[in-house]
Design a protein around this motif. Sequence first.
Motif, PDB file in Angstrom:
ATOM      1  N   GLN A  85      72.383  87.698  64.668  1.00 37.89           N
ATOM      2  CA  GLN A  85      73.414  86.798  65.175  1.00 37.89           C
ATOM      3  C   GLN A  85      74.741  86.976  64.448  1.00 37.89           C
ATOM      4  N   GLU A  86      74.667  87.271  63.146  1.00 37.14           N
ATOM      5  CA  GLU A  86      75.899  87.515  62.394  1.00 37.14           C
ATOM      6  C   GLU A  86      76.641  88.720  62.953  1.00 37.14           C
ATOM      7  N   ARG A  88      76.325  89.917  66.113  1.00 37.74           N
ATOM      8  CA  ARG A  88      76.762  89.628  67.481  1.00 37.74           C
ATOM      9  C   ARG A  88      77.957  88.680  67.506  1.00 37.74           C
ATOM     10  N   GLN A  89      77.959  87.704  66.624  1.00 29.39           N
ATOM     11  CA  GLN A  89      79.058  86.735  66.583  1.00 29.39           C
ATOM     12  C   GLN A  89      80.175  87.150  65.636  1.00 29.39           C
ATOM     13  N   ARG A  93      82.207  91.544  67.890  1.00 28.25           N
ATOM     14  CA  ARG A  93      83.249  91.008  68.774  1.00 28.25           C
ATOM     15  C   ARG A  93      84.531  91.836  68.674  1.00 28.25           C
TER      16      ARG A  93
END
Length: 264
Positions: A85-86, A88-89, A93
Amino acid sequence: MAEFLRYEQDGHIVTLTMNEPDRRNPLTGNTAVPEFLAAIARIENDRSVRAVILTGAGKAFSSGGDIKDMERQASGQVTGMQIRQEYRQGIQRLPLALFNLEVPVIAAVNGAAIGAGLDLACMCDIRIASGHAKFAESFVKLGIIPGDGGAWLLPRLIGLSRAAEMTFTGQVIDAEQALAWNLVSRVVAPEDLLPIARTLAEQIAANPPHAVRMAKRLLREGIHARLDTLLEMSAAFQALSHQTSDHREAVAAFLEKREPVFKG
């Protein structure tokens, strides 16, 4: 905490300078990604901006990922799903935003572009290197893989075989080899890097901005679109272009044998 990304506008040209030279301008373990995203959104919403120069303060362009942040990820303090998640977020980005920015971006690579720093340069449209620049897709040296899109970007610039060589060995190449491999379009003396980047940006900014933006979009789409799809897009973009005041000004200036004045 001081800002990581310095944003300066002079006329139609924005210069973005990664400004953490004591840490060699890392892209993780700091506010780099949100600052890049904010700057990209600002540029997209400012129709006066026609070209962007991206460079680094100090001796490095960007050292890529922060080693202390990697130490945290390897410590067992966070789970694999949290790390996913780190990414992807966080840093993932950045290629989506920068690659899709309609305004052309020139990477003025002043020094080492390592790991994610190399991939950041690959996200730009044009790369100019100082003679001091060095490049490495060095993730494998740390037992990790390109997590920021480098495996998609690099082969499209230098070909699969050379991208594989850089990715599998983690070797460092100098500016002249980067030029021979088409990773950069020119190599210049360190003191000439920003003036030459500025001259190139001015040449871009002198053209009708709608035509430049749509041409960039076609180049980006052409990487993965079929020919017939791209031709359909080109027809639609061309229909819009023919109806702009800048196109009428260009035709009139040509017929009247004078320099055009494009207002955007």
